[in-house]
Design an enzyme around this catalytic site. Structure first.
Site, mmCIF file in Angstrom:
data_model
loop_
_atom_site.group_PDB
_atom_site.id
_atom_site.type_symbol
_atom_site.label_atom_id
_atom_site.label_comp_id
_atom_site.label_asym_id
_atom_site.label_seq_id
_atom_site.Cartn_x
_atom_site.Cartn_y
_atom_site.Cartn_z
ATOM 1 N N HIS A 447 0.855 -1.195 0.000
ATOM 2 C CA HIS A 447 0.000 0.000 0.000
ATOM 3 C C HIS A 447 0.890 1.244 0.000
ATOM 4 O O HIS A 447 1.489 1.596 1.008
ATOM 5 C CB HIS A 447 -0.914 -0.019 1.233
ATOM 6 C CG HIS A 447 -1.819 1.161 1.336
ATOM 7 N ND1 HIS A 447 -2.370 1.572 2.534
ATOM 8 C CD2 HIS A 447 -2.286 2.023 0.397
ATOM 9 C CE1 HIS A 447 -3.121 2.645 2.318
ATOM 10 N NE2 HIS A 447 -3.087 2.930 1.035
ATOM 11 N N LEU A 458 5.481 2.996 3.158
ATOM 12 C CA LEU A 458 4.974 1.830 2.440
ATOM 13 C C LEU A 458 4.436 0.866 3.483
ATOM 14 O O LEU A 458 5.154 0.449 4.390
ATOM 15 C CB LEU A 458 6.083 1.152 1.623
ATOM 16 C CG LEU A 458 5.716 -0.209 1.018
ATOM 17 C CD1 LEU A 458 4.557 -0.093 0.037
ATOM 18 C CD2 LEU A 458 6.928 -0.854 0.344
ATOM 19 N N GLU A 459 3.163 0.527 3.345
ATOM 20 C CA GLU A 459 2.508 -0.407 4.265
ATOM 21 C C GLU A 459 2.400 -1.755 3.559
ATOM 22 O O GLU A 459 1.660 -1.901 2.587
ATOM 23 C CB GLU A 459 1.121 0.127 4.626
ATOM 24 C CG GLU A 459 0.347 -0.732 5.600
ATOM 25 C CD GLU A 459 -1.033 -0.141 5.913
ATOM 26 O OE1 GLU A 459 -1.583 -0.454 6.985
ATOM 27 O OE2 GLU A 459 -1.564 0.627 5.076
ATOM 28 N N ILE A 460 3.172 -2.722 4.032
ATOM 29 C CA ILE A 460 3.135 -4.073 3.466
ATOM 30 C C ILE A 460 2.124 -4.893 4.249
ATOM 31 O O ILE A 460 2.125 -4.895 5.485
ATOM 32 C CB ILE A 460 4.531 -4.720 3.518
ATOM 33 C CG1 ILE A 460 5.459 -4.035 2.510
ATOM 34 C CG2 ILE A 460 4.463 -6.217 3.241
ATOM 35 C CD1 ILE A 460 6.887 -4.550 2.529
ATOM 36 N N THR A 496 -3.644 1.637 8.162
ATOM 37 C CA THR A 496 -3.788 3.085 7.933
ATOM 38 C C THR A 496 -5.191 3.479 7.467
ATOM 39 O O THR A 496 -5.759 4.435 7.980
ATOM 40 C CB THR A 496 -2.734 3.587 6.926
ATOM 41 O OG1 THR A 496 -2.816 2.817 5.736
ATOM 42 C CG2 THR A 496 -1.333 3.497 7.516
#
Length: 709
Positions: A447, A458-460, A496
């Protein structure tokens, strides 16, 4: 013999002071650094064979700033002020040395490094794209404490100095020379010889610097009265931007004003006192913690043998997000196959990438051949040819589950068995995207946040089936793309988007109850968010908000006790409101997209309620507690595996007030018991949607904190 630097004496009488801090990747200023360098230069001053000196670095950067670890040891007033004063005396001796000293700067020259360079008699910089100078202390809630507030305004002028110190911006080589921060510029290869020649010139006669200030600057800075206008305007700007939440910018202003009006000694005394004052503030402590957290999240925690190649990726979807992801990948040397169903969409994406480099080209931070090289790494594709050569496929198509599943099936058919498939969805569960996958262990969420080249997070997202090597490889890809990376577990909205949704919903409920939209924005900016929620909805897009309101996350929210929602955004989207992107949103916009006040027509979507007076505190409590409570639920349900990831994700993804240290630091600072009492009060007044998560009750009962320190 110094451990931090070695001296190379040349036959022409120039001593080269080579900075090379042992067991460190960078040179950083510490207590030992200051003492050793001071002794070294006192020795050179007394050495009759030496005419001049050059300070150079054996590392890729010159000096990367102060050793921030030492700030954590400051516990009370008096712990640090003497170190600052000793540093001032050392730099004064360097500045007053009879033998000229030239700073030969290549790479980063930051904070205390820039302050050492300012005390030198001359500064020569390489034109390498990595070379830049900055005083970024304000970003840590501090001020330049090594004489920077005094020497910089005297060198380049008050207004340019304030701009540097209040923003922490990087000044690259060309601009440094143009504004007078650097005296000379040369190539990286010629730097040392040019610095030696410069030092010998200075040994014969001092440099006569040209005043690089513009006429208006000279007039405004020429006398106490007009300088007073500069200070006043700068203070107004600072208060407008910080709303009083950050003390450092005001202290910087005060130091500059004292120094310019009362003399350098008074300015240095003020700098020493105010630097220590700022170190002891909670704001600085939290910003320093966030800095360390951010640094940590740029290191891959997974074993090296789990990390596979990320040299070639494919990007499916060449819209704004796809273009951004392609750009940050290509910048690091990654080859990108950019696929879309329309050639013109790909052409637009490449144009978007080029436009992002235009400012850097003008500033000479990058060359035209380098931009061409980056763009050449992005190969256009209208089909899946070549996908058998890629390591990772990232999709950024429309947020529709069946479409994403079809894209995944097509990609699996066209790629190798070990190719990773990453979805850039902002709300859809990754396990649902992977529901029909042939290789669900290869499927993951990545994301990104818009605009991708500027947003740091960066949201993994991993599912129970995602393989460890897939997570490790995507983490490495994120690092290569310049991102601060967190890994979360799968669920509607992940972390998030999930914590943002109830916050935004509460905003819409306030509008429904008759609150003014502009007041909501004002209140939450005062609370510490960079933009208010109404502005945020326009920026992100009403179309995006409508999609989230109809998706999996909205369905999950309906199961929560006391749930109340508002479907105004869905109706607005149906009527053609997209926000800033089509200049139809909560705000009115001019032709250039600049806000022109609230669009009064939007209130009809909230039932045209009678306008009521709401206190700023009421708005902040309702919206802030909804945000915090969802963070707590995410920790409770193991969406995030630790509070630090929760803090990093909220700050770097959503702009949660950085000076608080993040939602879980905020809870620790305020006290779980006090937050619990506030949520229970809100629940009694406004309904069970404010009912505190059980984890908050547990921590209150046990007297626990979310962070150990």
């Amino acid at each position: 013999m110094s451990q931090i630097a070695t001296i190379e004496k040349r036959s022409n009488g120039v001593a080269i002071v080579w900075l090379d801090q042992p067991n460190e990747k960078i040179n950083k200023v510490s207590l030992d650094f200051v003492n050793e360098i001071d002794q070294l230069f006192q020795g050179l001053e007394n050495d009759s064979s030496i005419k001049a000196a050059v300070i150079a670095s054996k590392k890729k950067d010159w000096i990367a700033g102060a050793d921030i670890d030492m700030f954590g040891k400051v516990k009370q007033k008096g712990d640090f002020i003497q170190f600052t004063r000793n540093g001032h005396e050392s730099l004064y001796r360097l500045e007053r040395s009879k033998k000229p000293v030239v700073a030969a700067i290549n790479g980063a020259c930051l904070g205390a490094g820039t302050e050492i360079a300012l005390a030198c008699h001359g500064r020569i910089v390489s034109d390498d794209k990595s070379t830049h100078l900055a005083l970024p202390e304000v970003m840590l809630g501090l001020l330049p404490g090594g004489g920077g507030t005094q020497r910089l305004p005297r060198l380049i002028g008050i207004q340019k100095a304030l701009d540097m110190m209040l923003t922490g911006k990087k000044i690259y080589a060309g601009k440094a020379k143009k504004m007078g921060l650097a005296d000379k510029i040369t190539t990286k290869e010629s730097l040392l010889n040019a610095a030696i020649e410069f030092a010998l010139q200075l040994a014969k006669s001092p440099i006569k610097r040209e005043d690089k200030r513009e006429l208006v600057e000279k007039i405004l800075e020429s006398n106490s009265f007009t300088r007073g206008i500069v200070y006043k305007k700068a203070k107004e700007m600072v208060l407008k931007q910080t709303l009083g939440n950050y003390p450092a910018p005001l202290r910087i202003l005060e130091c500059v004003e004292i120094g310019m009006e009362q003399g350098m000694k008074a300015g240095l005394d003020a700098e020493a006192e105010k630097f220590e004052e700022l170190i002891l503030t909670d704001v600085s402590r939290q910003l320093i913690r966030i800095f360390f957290n951010m640094t940590e999240k740029k290191k891959n925690p997974y074993p090296a043998d789990k990390i596979k190649s990320t040299d070639t990726i494919a990007m499916v979807g060449a819209g704004f997000m796809g273009a951004g992801i392609a750009q940050v990948s290509a910048v690091d040397g990654i080859k990108v196959l950019l696929k879309d169903i329309k050639e013109e969409t790909i052409a637009t994406a490449k144009q978007t990438i080029y436009k992002d480099f235009e400012k850097k080209l003008k500033r000479k931070n990058i060359t035209a051949p380098e931009v061409d090289e980056i763009l050449n790494r992005v190969e256009s594709k209208l089909d899946y040819s070549g996908f058998d050569k890629v390591d990772v496929i990232v999709e950024a198509v429309f947020e529709e589950i069946k479409l994403k599943q079809r894209i995944l099936a097509d990609c699996e058919a066209a790629s190798r068995p070990d190719t990773i498939f990453a979805s850039n969805t902002s709300a859809l569960q990754i396990s649902h995207v992977a529901e029909k996958a042939a290789r669900p262990e290869n499927v993951i969420g990545m994301h990104y946040f818009s605009p991708v080249p500027k947003m740091p997070l960066l949201e993994i997202i991993k599912t129970p089936k995602t393989a460890d090597w897939v997570v490790a490889t995507c983490f490495e890809l994120g690092i290569r793309q310049g991102k601060t990376v967190i890994v979360v577990n799968d669920g509607p909205g992940f972390y998030t988007t999930r914590i943002l949704a109830p916050y935004m919903n509460e905003c819409f409920l306030l509008l429904e109850e008759g609150c003014e939209a502009a007041l909501i924005d004002k209140a939450m900016k005062q609370w510490g968010f960079p933009v208010g929620p109404v502005t945020l909805q326009d920026e992100v897009g009403i179309d995006v908000g409508a999609h989230v309101m109809k998706g999996e996350l909205a369905e999950m929210a309906k199961q929560r006790e006391g749930h109340r929602s508002n479907d105004a955004v869905i109706k607005m989207f149906a009527d053609g409101y997209h926000g800033k992107k089509n200049k139809r949103g909560f705000y009115k916009y001019d032709e250039k997209g600049k806000k022109q006040g609230i669009n009064e027509e939007v209130y009809k979507y909230f039932g045209n309620p009678t306008r009521k007076q709401f206190t700023v505190e009421t708005i902040q409590n309702r919206m802030g507690m909804m945000f915090l409570n969802e963070c707590l639920y995410c920790l409770q349900e193991n969406i995030i595996e630790n509070p630090t990831d929760g803090d990093v994700g909220a700050i770097f993804g959503l702009g949660f007030p950085p000076f608080t240290g993040g939602p879980f630091r905020y809870l620790d600072t305020k006290g779980a018991d006090k937050v619990l009492a506030l949520m229970e009060d809100l629940s009694a007044k406004y309904g069970a949607r404010f009912k505190p998560a059980q984890i908050l009750r547990d921590y209150t009962k046990e007297g626990k904190k979310f962070h150990a320190e």
